[in-house]
Design an enzyme around this catalytic site. Structure first.
Site, short mmCIF file in Angstrom:
data_model
loop_
_atom_site.label_atom_id
_atom_site.label_comp_id
_atom_site.label_asym_id
_atom_site.label_seq_id
_atom_site.Cartn_x
_atom_site.Cartn_y
_atom_site.Cartn_z
N LYS A 157 37.41 42.29 34.65
CA LYS A 157 36.80 40.95 34.57
C LYS A 157 35.34 40.99 35.04
O LYS A 157 34.45 40.41 34.41
CB LYS A 157 37.61 39.95 35.43
N GLN A 160 42.99 36.42 42.27
CA GLN A 160 43.90 37.26 41.49
C GLN A 160 45.33 37.19 42.06
O GLN A 160 45.53 37.31 43.27
CB GLN A 160 43.39 38.72 41.47
N ASP A 202 40.79 29.70 35.84
CA ASP A 202 42.09 30.28 35.47
C ASP A 202 43.01 29.21 34.86
O ASP A 202 44.02 29.54 34.24
CB ASP A 202 42.79 30.85 36.72
N1 GUN Z 1 47.63 37.87 37.52
C1 GUN Z 1 48.08 38.15 36.28
N2 GUN Z 1 47.38 37.47 35.34
C2 GUN Z 1 46.46 36.75 36.01
C3 GUN Z 1 45.43 35.86 35.58
O1 GUN Z 1 45.23 35.57 34.40
N3 GUN Z 1 44.69 35.32 36.59
C4 GUN Z 1 44.91 35.59 37.91
N4 GUN Z 1 44.14 34.98 38.81
N5 GUN Z 1 45.85 36.41 38.32
C5 GUN Z 1 46.63 36.99 37.38
#
Ligand code: GUN
Length: 293
Positions: A52, A96, A119
Protein backbone atom coordinates in the site's frame (compact mmCIF):
# COMPACT_ATOMS: atom_id res chain seq x y z
CA UNK A 1 -11.51 -19.58 -19.75
CA UNK A 2 -10.58 -15.88 -19.46
CA UNK A 3 -8.08 -14.79 -16.86
CA UNK A 4 -9.12 -11.65 -14.98
CA UNK A 5 -5.94 -9.60 -14.82
CA UNK A 6 -6.33 -7.58 -11.62
CA UNK A 7 -2.74 -6.44 -11.69
CA UNK A 8 -3.11 -4.83 -15.12
CA UNK A 9 -6.39 -3.10 -14.26
CA UNK A 10 -5.04 -1.91 -10.93
CA UNK A 11 -2.03 -0.32 -12.65
CA UNK A 12 -4.35 1.35 -15.18
CA UNK A 13 -6.42 2.82 -12.33
CA UNK A 14 -3.21 3.95 -10.63
CA UNK A 15 -2.11 5.73 -13.83
CA UNK A 16 -5.40 7.64 -13.83
CA UNK A 17 -4.97 8.52 -10.16
CA UNK A 18 -1.40 9.73 -10.84
CA UNK A 19 -2.78 12.05 -13.55
CA UNK A 20 -5.26 13.52 -11.07
CA UNK A 21 -2.53 13.98 -8.48
CA UNK A 22 -0.48 15.94 -11.03
CA UNK A 23 -3.46 18.25 -11.61
CA UNK A 24 -3.87 18.75 -7.85
CA UNK A 25 -0.22 19.56 -7.23
CA UNK A 26 0.13 21.77 -10.30
CA UNK A 27 -2.74 23.86 -8.96
CA UNK A 28 -0.55 24.50 -5.89
CA UNK A 29 -2.27 22.08 -3.51
CA UNK A 30 -0.52 19.38 -1.51
CA UNK A 31 -0.71 15.77 -2.74
CA UNK A 32 -3.15 13.37 -1.03
CA UNK A 33 -1.67 11.82 2.13
CA UNK A 34 -2.47 8.28 3.35
CA UNK A 35 -1.30 6.95 6.71
CA UNK A 36 -1.20 3.28 7.68
CA UNK A 37 -1.02 1.94 11.22
CA UNK A 38 0.62 -1.45 11.60
CA UNK A 39 0.60 -3.33 14.89
CA UNK A 40 3.04 -6.20 15.42
CA UNK A 41 4.98 -8.13 12.79
CA UNK A 42 2.47 -10.47 11.15
CA UNK A 43 4.08 -11.48 7.85
CA UNK A 44 0.92 -11.06 5.76
CA UNK A 45 0.09 -7.64 7.23
CA UNK A 46 3.69 -6.48 6.71
CA UNK A 47 3.47 -7.44 3.03
CA UNK A 48 0.07 -5.80 2.45
CA UNK A 49 1.00 -2.56 4.19
CA UNK A 50 4.33 -2.38 2.33
CA UNK A 51 2.42 -2.80 -0.96
CA UNK A 52 0.00 0.00 0.00
CA UNK A 53 2.84 2.39 0.90
CA UNK A 54 4.69 1.54 -2.32
CA UNK A 55 1.55 2.21 -4.37
CA UNK A 56 1.24 5.66 -2.73
CA UNK A 57 4.69 6.52 -4.06
CA UNK A 58 3.72 5.28 -7.52
CA UNK A 59 0.73 7.64 -7.81
CA UNK A 60 2.42 10.61 -6.14
CA UNK A 61 0.64 10.45 -2.75
CA UNK A 62 2.45 11.22 0.46
CA UNK A 63 2.37 8.31 2.89
CA UNK A 64 3.18 7.71 6.53
CA UNK A 65 3.65 4.35 8.21
CA UNK A 66 3.11 4.24 11.96
CA UNK A 67 4.28 1.06 13.66
CA UNK A 68 3.41 -0.23 17.10
CA UNK A 69 4.70 -3.39 18.77
CA UNK A 70 2.38 -6.40 19.26
CA UNK A 71 1.99 -5.51 22.97
CA UNK A 72 0.81 -1.91 22.37
CA UNK A 73 -2.07 -0.94 24.68
CA UNK A 74 -5.52 -0.15 23.35
CA UNK A 75 -5.19 3.28 24.94
CA UNK A 76 -1.98 4.02 23.05
CA UNK A 77 -3.50 2.88 19.77
CA UNK A 78 -6.58 5.05 20.38
CA UNK A 79 -4.25 8.00 20.98
CA UNK A 80 -2.53 7.36 17.63
CA UNK A 81 -5.94 7.36 15.95
CA UNK A 82 -6.96 10.59 17.69
CA UNK A 83 -3.72 12.20 16.51
CA UNK A 84 -4.36 11.11 12.92
CA UNK A 85 -7.99 12.33 13.13
CA UNK A 86 -6.72 15.74 14.24
CA UNK A 87 -3.85 15.99 11.78
CA UNK A 88 -5.11 18.11 8.88
CA UNK A 89 -2.22 16.99 6.68
CA UNK A 90 -3.55 13.39 6.70
CA UNK A 91 -6.48 12.90 4.31
CA UNK A 92 -7.20 9.28 5.17
CA UNK A 93 -5.74 6.41 7.15
CA UNK A 94 -6.09 2.71 7.77
CA UNK A 95 -5.39 0.44 10.70
CA UNK A 96 -4.24 -2.86 9.26
CA UNK A 97 -6.29 -5.83 10.53
CA UNK A 98 -6.21 -8.26 12.24
CA UNK A 99 -5.19 -6.66 15.54
CA UNK A 100 -3.79 -8.57 18.54
CA UNK A 101 -6.47 -10.23 20.66
CA UNK A 102 -6.12 -7.85 23.61
CA UNK A 103 -7.31 -4.97 21.43
CA UNK A 104 -11.01 -4.48 20.70
CA UNK A 105 -11.15 -4.16 16.90
CA UNK A 106 -14.62 -2.55 16.92
CA UNK A 107 -13.49 0.13 19.36
CA UNK A 108 -10.52 0.95 17.13
CA UNK A 109 -12.59 1.09 13.93
CA UNK A 110 -15.20 3.30 15.58
CA UNK A 111 -12.49 5.71 16.74
CA UNK A 112 -11.53 6.56 13.14
CA UNK A 113 -13.27 9.68 11.80
CA UNK A 114 -15.71 8.47 9.10
CA UNK A 115 -14.36 11.20 6.77
CA UNK A 116 -10.84 9.70 7.06
CA UNK A 117 -11.93 6.05 7.09
CA UNK A 118 -10.69 5.19 3.58
CA UNK A 119 -11.01 1.46 4.38
CA UNK A 120 -14.78 1.98 4.65
CA UNK A 121 -14.94 -0.08 7.86
CA UNK A 122 -16.57 2.47 10.20
CA UNK A 123 -20.26 1.72 10.97
CA UNK A 124 -21.20 5.11 9.44
CA UNK A 125 -19.59 4.18 6.11
CA UNK A 126 -21.00 0.64 6.20
CA UNK A 127 -24.48 2.00 6.97
CA UNK A 128 -24.24 4.63 4.24
CA UNK A 129 -23.11 1.95 1.78
CA UNK A 130 -26.20 -0.14 2.63
CA UNK A 131 -28.44 2.90 2.12
CA UNK A 132 -26.81 3.98 -1.21
CA UNK A 133 -25.52 7.22 0.34
CA UNK A 134 -22.10 8.69 -0.54
CA UNK A 135 -19.45 6.77 1.44
CA UNK A 136 -16.13 4.98 1.22
CA UNK A 137 -16.88 1.44 0.05
CA UNK A 138 -14.51 -1.07 1.58
CA UNK A 139 -11.58 -1.66 -0.70
CA UNK A 140 -11.78 -5.36 -1.57
CA UNK A 141 -15.51 -5.50 -2.47
CA UNK A 142 -15.14 -2.23 -4.39
CA UNK A 143 -12.17 -3.70 -6.27
CA UNK A 144 -14.16 -6.80 -7.22
CA UNK A 145 -17.05 -4.72 -8.56
CA UNK A 146 -14.56 -2.78 -10.70
CA UNK A 147 -13.14 -6.04 -12.07
CA UNK A 148 -16.60 -7.28 -13.08
CA UNK A 149 -17.27 -3.89 -14.71
CA UNK A 150 -13.99 -3.91 -16.62
CA UNK A 151 -14.64 -7.37 -18.09
CA UNK A 152 -18.28 -6.41 -18.87
CA UNK A 153 -19.55 -9.36 -16.87
CA UNK A 154 -23.37 -9.31 -16.78
CA UNK A 155 -24.65 -9.31 -13.23
CA UNK A 156 -28.33 -8.42 -13.64
CA UNK A 157 -30.59 -11.37 -12.86
CA UNK A 158 -27.65 -13.67 -12.16
CA UNK A 159 -27.24 -15.83 -9.10
CA UNK A 160 -24.24 -14.60 -7.12
CA UNK A 161 -23.04 -16.87 -4.33
CA UNK A 162 -20.67 -15.33 -1.80
CA UNK A 163 -18.82 -17.80 0.44
CA UNK A 164 -17.66 -16.14 3.67
CA UNK A 165 -19.43 -13.49 5.76
CA UNK A 166 -16.55 -11.37 7.08
CA UNK A 167 -17.16 -7.67 7.77
CA UNK A 168 -14.31 -6.82 5.39
CA UNK A 169 -15.33 -8.82 2.32
CA UNK A 170 -18.24 -11.29 2.37
CA UNK A 171 -20.95 -9.16 4.02
CA UNK A 172 -20.37 -5.92 2.06
CA UNK A 173 -19.89 -7.94 -1.14
CA UNK A 174 -23.28 -9.60 -0.75
CA UNK A 175 -24.92 -6.18 -0.28
CA UNK A 176 -23.19 -4.59 -3.29
CA UNK A 177 -24.13 -7.46 -5.63
CA UNK A 178 -27.81 -7.25 -4.64
CA UNK A 179 -28.09 -3.48 -5.13
CA UNK A 180 -30.44 -1.97 -7.67
CA UNK A 181 -27.55 -0.64 -9.76
CA UNK A 182 -26.04 -1.56 -13.13
CA UNK A 183 -23.32 -3.53 -11.39
CA UNK A 184 -25.68 -5.32 -9.06
CA UNK A 185 -29.17 -6.69 -9.49
CA UNK A 186 -27.97 -10.17 -8.66
CA UNK A 187 -29.94 -12.66 -6.63
CA UNK A 188 -27.48 -13.20 -3.81
CA UNK A 189 -26.88 -16.16 -1.52
CA UNK A 190 -24.44 -15.61 1.36
CA UNK A 191 -22.90 -18.90 2.52
CA UNK A 192 -20.74 -19.38 5.62
CA UNK A 193 -19.24 -21.95 7.96
CA UNK A 194 -22.67 -23.15 9.15
CA UNK A 195 -24.14 -23.56 5.66
CA UNK A 196 -25.20 -27.16 5.10
CA UNK A 197 -24.65 -28.71 1.66
CA UNK A 198 -22.45 -25.81 0.52
CA UNK A 199 -21.87 -27.40 -2.90
CA UNK A 200 -25.59 -27.23 -3.70
CA UNK A 201 -25.28 -23.44 -3.53
CA UNK A 202 -21.88 -23.02 -5.16
CA UNK A 203 -22.94 -25.27 -8.07
CA UNK A 204 -25.91 -23.00 -8.80
CA UNK A 205 -23.78 -19.82 -8.87
CA UNK A 206 -23.37 -17.83 -12.09
CA UNK A 207 -20.92 -15.66 -10.16
CA UNK A 208 -19.06 -17.30 -7.27
CA UNK A 209 -17.13 -15.07 -4.88
CA UNK A 210 -14.91 -17.08 -2.55
CA UNK A 211 -13.75 -15.29 0.61
CA UNK A 212 -13.48 -18.01 3.21
CA UNK A 213 -9.71 -18.08 3.76
CA UNK A 214 -9.33 -21.82 3.28
CA UNK A 215 -6.68 -22.68 0.69
CA UNK A 216 -7.93 -24.55 -2.42
CA UNK A 217 -11.24 -25.38 -0.74
CA UNK A 218 -13.36 -24.80 -3.88
CA UNK A 219 -12.92 -27.70 -6.31
CA UNK A 220 -14.12 -28.11 -9.91
CA UNK A 221 -17.06 -30.33 -8.89
CA UNK A 222 -18.37 -27.46 -6.74
CA UNK A 223 -18.89 -25.04 -9.63
CA UNK A 224 -21.22 -24.70 -12.60
CA UNK A 225 -19.81 -24.96 -16.14
CA UNK A 226 -19.16 -21.41 -17.38
CA UNK A 227 -19.36 -19.70 -13.98
CA UNK A 228 -17.44 -16.52 -13.15
CA UNK A 229 -15.12 -17.29 -10.23
CA UNK A 230 -13.62 -14.58 -8.01
CA UNK A 231 -11.00 -15.80 -5.54
CA UNK A 232 -10.41 -13.50 -2.57
CA UNK A 233 -8.31 -16.00 -0.60
CA UNK A 234 -4.71 -15.10 0.24
CA UNK A 235 -3.45 -17.69 2.70
CA UNK A 236 0.32 -17.77 3.17
CA UNK A 237 1.57 -21.32 3.01
CA UNK A 238 5.16 -22.47 3.38
CA UNK A 239 6.91 -23.09 0.08
CA UNK A 240 10.42 -24.04 -0.91
CA UNK A 241 9.80 -22.51 -4.37
CA UNK A 242 9.85 -18.86 -3.30
CA UNK A 243 12.69 -16.74 -1.88
CA UNK A 244 10.86 -15.74 1.31
CA UNK A 245 9.74 -19.32 2.01
CA UNK A 246 6.04 -18.52 1.50
CA UNK A 247 3.52 -18.68 -1.28
CA UNK A 248 0.02 -17.17 -1.48
CA UNK A 249 -2.79 -19.65 -2.00
CA UNK A 250 -6.32 -18.76 -2.99
CA UNK A 251 -9.56 -20.39 -1.84
CA UNK A 252 -9.99 -21.99 -5.27
CA UNK A 253 -8.21 -25.03 -6.73
CA UNK A 254 -7.11 -22.97 -9.72
CA UNK A 255 -5.84 -25.72 -12.04
CA UNK A 256 -9.08 -27.68 -12.13
CA UNK A 257 -11.60 -24.86 -11.66
CA UNK A 258 -10.04 -22.80 -14.48
CA UNK A 259 -10.87 -25.65 -16.90
CA UNK A 260 -14.56 -25.29 -16.17
CA UNK A 261 -15.31 -21.58 -15.58
CA UNK A 262 -15.70 -18.68 -18.03
CA UNK A 263 -13.69 -16.14 -16.01
CA UNK A 264 -11.37 -16.53 -13.02
CA UNK A 265 -9.16 -14.28 -10.89
CA UNK A 266 -5.68 -15.70 -10.20
CA UNK A 267 -3.92 -15.58 -6.81
CA UNK A 268 -1.74 -13.57 -6.72
CA UNK A 269 -2.56 -10.93 -9.36
CA UNK A 270 -6.35 -10.95 -9.19
CA UNK A 271 -8.28 -9.33 -6.36
CA UNK A 272 -5.24 -8.27 -4.25
CA UNK A 273 -3.96 -5.49 -6.53
CA UNK A 274 -7.54 -4.19 -6.91
CA UNK A 275 -7.82 -3.72 -3.13
CA UNK A 276 -4.86 -1.36 -3.36
CA UNK A 277 -6.31 0.53 -6.33
CA UNK A 278 -9.60 1.01 -4.45
CA UNK A 279 -7.81 2.24 -1.33
CA UNK A 280 -5.97 4.83 -3.42
CA UNK A 281 -9.26 5.85 -5.08
CA UNK A 282 -10.88 6.33 -1.66
CA UNK A 283 -7.89 8.37 -0.48
CA UNK A 284 -8.16 10.60 -3.53
CA UNK A 285 -11.87 11.11 -2.77
CA UNK A 286 -10.89 11.97 0.81
CA UNK A 287 -8.31 14.52 -0.32
CA UNK A 288 -10.87 16.11 -2.66
CA UNK A 289 -13.47 16.04 0.15
CA UNK A 290 -15.97 14.50 -2.26
CA UNK A 291 -17.71 12.18 0.19
CA UNK A 292 -17.67 14.38 3.31
CA UNK A 293 -17.41 18.00 2.05
N1 GUN B 1 -6.75 -6.89 6.51
C1 GUN B 1 -7.13 -7.60 5.43
N2 GUN B 1 -7.64 -6.80 4.47
C2 GUN B 1 -7.59 -5.55 4.96
C3 GUN B 1 -7.97 -4.28 4.42
O1 GUN B 1 -8.49 -4.14 3.31
N3 GUN B 1 -7.75 -3.22 5.25
C4 GUN B 1 -7.22 -3.35 6.50
N4 GUN B 1 -7.07 -2.24 7.23
N5 GUN B 1 -6.86 -4.51 7.02
C5 GUN B 1 -7.05 -5.61 6.25
Amino acid sequence: MNLIDGKKISLKIQENIAEEVKKITSSGKKPPHLAAVLVGNDGGSETYVAAKIKACGRVGFNSTLIRHPEYVTEEKLLQTIADLNNNSDIDGFIVQLPLPRHINEHKIIEAVLPSKDVDGFHPINVGRMVLNLPCYVSATPYGIVQLLEHYKIETSGKHCVVVGRSHIVGSPMSILMAKNTTLGNCTVTLCHSKTTNLSDYTRSADILICALGSPEFIKADMIKQGAVVVDVGTTRVESTESKNGFKLKGDVMFNEVSQKCSFITPVPGGVGPMTIASLLKNTLLAAKKEIYP
